[in-house]
Scaffold this active site. Structure first.
Site, PDB file in Angstrom:
ATOM      1  N   ASP A   1       0.831  -1.206   0.000  1.00  0.00           N
ATOM      2  CA  ASP A   1       0.000   0.000   0.000  1.00  0.00           C
ATOM      3  C   ASP A   1       0.869   1.261   0.000  1.00  0.00           C
ATOM      4  O   ASP A   1       1.948   1.289   0.595  1.00  0.00           O
ATOM      5  CB  ASP A   1      -0.860  -0.040   1.275  1.00  0.00           C
ATOM      6  CG  ASP A   1      -1.944   1.012   1.305  1.00  0.00           C
ATOM      7  OD1 ASP A   1      -2.738   1.062   0.363  1.00  0.00           O
ATOM      8  OD2 ASP A   1      -2.005   1.789   2.288  1.00  0.00           O
TER       9      ASP A   1
ATOM     10  N   GLU B   1       1.599  -0.162  -4.809  1.00  0.00           N
ATOM     11  CA  GLU B   1       0.562   0.812  -5.172  1.00  0.00           C
ATOM     12  C   GLU B   1       1.164   2.208  -5.221  1.00  0.00           C
ATOM     13  O   GLU B   1       1.589   2.752  -4.200  1.00  0.00           O
ATOM     14  CB  GLU B   1      -0.563   0.795  -4.134  1.00  0.00           C
ATOM     15  CG  GLU B   1      -1.738   1.641  -4.578  1.00  0.00           C
ATOM     16  CD  GLU B   1      -2.264   2.614  -3.545  1.00  0.00           C
ATOM     17  OE1 GLU B   1      -3.296   3.240  -3.812  1.00  0.00           O
ATOM     18  OE2 GLU B   1      -1.632   2.761  -2.483  1.00  0.00           O
TER      19      GLU B   1
HETATM   20  O1  ISL Z   1      -7.443   6.691  -4.442  1.00  0.00           O
HETATM   21  C1  ISL Z   1      -6.502   7.369  -4.750  1.00  0.00           C
HETATM   22  C2  ISL Z   1      -6.538   8.254  -5.893  1.00  0.00           C
HETATM   23  O2  ISL Z   1      -7.807   8.380  -6.377  1.00  0.00           O
HETATM   24  C3  ISL Z   1      -5.231   7.290  -4.064  1.00  0.00           C
HETATM   25  O3  ISL Z   1      -4.732   8.534  -3.850  1.00  0.00           O
HETATM   26  C4  ISL Z   1      -5.261   6.477  -2.786  1.00  0.00           C
HETATM   27  O4  ISL Z   1      -6.045   7.067  -1.827  1.00  0.00           O
HETATM   28  C5  ISL Z   1      -3.907   6.368  -2.231  1.00  0.00           C
HETATM   29  O5  ISL Z   1      -3.099   5.928  -3.235  1.00  0.00           O
HETATM   30  C6  ISL Z   1      -3.787   5.401  -1.106  1.00  0.00           C
HETATM   31  O6  ISL Z   1      -4.605   4.291  -1.229  1.00  0.00           O
HETATM   32  C7  ISL Z   1      -4.363   3.214  -0.367  1.00  0.00           C
HETATM   33  O7  ISL Z   1      -4.140   3.599   0.973  1.00  0.00           O
HETATM   34  C8  ISL Z   1      -5.233   4.248   1.617  1.00  0.00           C
HETATM   35  C9  ISL Z   1      -6.507   3.419   1.506  1.00  0.00           C
HETATM   36  O8  ISL Z   1      -7.591   4.165   1.956  1.00  0.00           O
HETATM   37  C10 ISL Z   1      -6.756   2.969   0.091  1.00  0.00           C
HETATM   38  O9  ISL Z   1      -7.879   2.159   0.021  1.00  0.00           O
HETATM   39  C11 ISL Z   1      -5.521   2.259  -0.374  1.00  0.00           C
HETATM   40  O10 ISL Z   1      -5.653   1.678  -1.643  1.00  0.00           O
HETATM   41  C12 ISL Z   1      -4.819   4.445   3.038  1.00  0.00           C
HETATM   42  O11 ISL Z   1      -4.311   3.247   3.553  1.00  0.00           O
END
Ligand code: ISL
Length: 558
Positions: free
Chosen positions: A225, A291
């Protein structure tokens, strides 16, 4: 003269060929040829009847995933959590939240998946924990606690208030005042998600132990993440203002700064090199998938590592953020492939739990074209659950909003893409028992779109997805062949060839428009799979029609 896909001109072979050659010297690894399917556990299948999906629910649907033909599942977090961010706030990295089952359920799921030849990838959330995690409870208990430095604590700024201008991605300052110890802690996301301090070697060691815990249990890899957040500016400088806020997709305060100091510090690369070494010390080619959103192809590609020693597959979200037209798709595919370091393996994503549903973004009619693109481009594709059905954005009444981001910024709510999987035409679409209220309402039109309905329809998107997955297994050209874009096509057509030694050349032709297009392939073609299954196995000759919104894969005559 009809517009044509000219295969006659010398093809422009870009450096995916190098990629392919590098891999062809050895057998490709499973994560290179495989297709990953993302399961959002709250929304996939509810076995215990509480309206929320769980691990036994996933286990009960493995036969579906085997039938579909995916090679691996990635399960979003199911660890113990107060669920402030639905599991991305981890309170115990080595246990399953009771909402999702127990550790024994995970072991059963893993064994049952492996028995069906399906690998299992789990989520790893390195940047933050829950504020309920014992590490944070200790850290905030006193300035003298040995775990104080496991998180990022700072005094107030010189004139009082937060130490700098960093803001949380979910809105408001990224700093939360802690009355008891008289300092601020950093939270790049919710205040219930304090950021870990990866500059502390004890944090690194503890997080490596988390990885070992799951590797020892037998998981096949991790989706990591928020890759870029683990290293920030060590001097905690203010972010400069963003002179062009409209260019950032994010709404709210986030778009008004250039996020140069609050994440993405180059020190993060060493962190991923360490993690990669750890993964590589295990047998079985455990995979890391990162990610990260970055508009710059070169920056994105940097996460493979200078020696290909960082993340195996930094998620490539470029198509998610793109306009859906042939010219843009062609440009992005070329940009991604052109930026790949030699020997790196591409990957493609069209949907996930943070983005509006694919079928809503590009329109229902184009969903088969998008699925065909995803499953025929060179590299590893990841399918978001339900995209094989064409699930559209759910409609969530404001008083049923669940997503914490949506509560702050309704337009950013991620609830619409997290609605329950649609299994059949029974009450609650078979997601949870009748009479139980699912945690989010079903998306509209589920009655006509569910798995059971589509399994019975040879022309459905679901059956197309399955036929494409079968084709990938049968044709090495699709799984790991070289990629040759075709430059000269009608405006709305995107086409390319895939080639592998000793196998027939394949043509992929995608009509991203709603009009019929005439295509001249220069060699006669035999259709292997079309989004219109009535055309499967037909011999089309050198020049043929592409129907509106048609996607087609054909074998080119020698
Ligand atoms: O969704 C996004 C852009 O539209 C991203 O900015 C996203 O929020 C970000 O990359 C982080 O996402 C991840 O970590 C977050 C969580 O809420 C998301 O579901 C996860 O994929 C915090 O842990």
């Amino acid at each position: 003269m009809p517009p044509s896909v000219s295969l006659q001109r010398p093809p422009h072979v870009i450096n995916i060929r190098r990629v392919v050659c590098a891999v062809m010297e050895q057998r490709p690894h499973w994560w290179q040829t495989g297709v990953i399917y993302q399961v959002y556990p709250r929304s996939f299948a509810d076995a215990n009847g509480d309206g929320v999906g769980d691990l036994p629910g996933i286990c009960g649907r493995l036969d579906y995933l085997a039938w579909l033909g995916v090679d691996a599942i990635w399960i979003s977090p199911f660890y113990r959590s107060p669920m402030a961010d639905f599991g991305y706030d981890v309170a115990d990295h080595t246990d399953v939240d009771p909402l999702f089952g127990a550790l024994a359920d995970f072991d059963t799921l893993l064994a049952e998946a492996h028995r069906r030849g399906i690998r299992v990838i789990v989520d790893f959330v390195p940047n933050h924990t829950s504020d309920q995690h014992p590490w944070f409870v200790a850290s905030r208990s006193s300035r003298d606690d040995p775990g104080r430095d496991w998180y990022v604590w700072r005094d107030a700024g010189p004139v009082g208030g937060p130490p700098n201008n960093w803001i949380s991605m979910f809105g408001g300052s990224a700093w939360q005042w802690d009355t008891r110890t008289g300092q601020y802690y950093l939270h790049s996301f919710l205040k219930q998600q304090p950021d870990l301090n990866w500059r502390n070697p004890q944090v690194r060691a503890a997080m490596h132990d988390v990885l070992r815990f799951w590797l020892n249990r037998g998981v096949d890899g991790f989706r990591i993440d928020t890759v870029q957040f683990v290293a920030k500016d060590p001097d905690f400088r203010d972010n400069p203002p963003n002179p062009d806020p409209e260019r950032l997709a994010h709404l709210g305060e986030w778009r008004h700064q250039l996020h140069v100091y609050d994440h993405g510090h180059p020190d993060m690369h060493a962190i991923y090199r360490d993690i990669r070494r750890l993964l590589d010390s295990y047998p079985g080619h455990r995979v890391s998938i990162g990610e990260l959103h970055h508009p710059d192809f070169e920056v994105w590609a940097g996460f493979y590592g200078e020696e290909l020693d960082e993340i195996h597959l930094p998620f490539n979200f470029h198509l998610i953020h793109a306009r859906w037209d042939a010219a843009t798709v062609r440009e992005i595919v070329a940009g991604v492939i052109g930026a790949l370091p030699p020997g790196a393996w591409a990957n493609w994503v069209l949907g996930n739990h943070d983005q509006p549903r694919l079928a809503s973004r590009i329109g229902r009619a184009q969903a088969p074209v998008a699925m065909t693109l995803l499953l025929t481009l060179p590299g590893e594709p990841t399918i978001y659950y339900g995209d094989e059905l064409g699930i559209e954005n759910g409609i969530i009444a404001p008083d049923r909003t669940q997503d914490p981001w949506g509560l702050v910024e309704p337009a950013q709510s991620r609830d619409p893409e997290r609605t329950p999987m649609e299994w059949d035409g029974s009450a609650n679409a078979g997601f949870c028992p009748p009479g139980v209220e699912p945690w989010l309402p079903l998306a509209p039109r589920w009655q006509e779109r569910n798995v059971a309905t589509q399994q019975a329809d040879p022309g459905s998107l679901l059956n197309l997805t399955r036929r494409l997955l079968t084709l990938r297994r049968q044709h090495p050209a699709l799984a790991f062949g070289s990629y040759i874009p075709i430059d000269s096509t009608p405006r709305d057509v995107f086409a390319f060839q895939r080639q592998a030694d000793g196998a027939a050349d394949l043509l992929v032709a995608l009509n991203l428009g709603a009009a019929r297009e005439m295509v001249s392939a220069g060699r006669s073609v035999r259709v292997l799979v079309s989004s219109d299954p009535r055309r499967d196995d037909s011999e089309l000759g050198e020049t043929f029609d592409l129907q509106p919104n048609e996607a087609l894969i054909a074998e080119l005559s020698p």
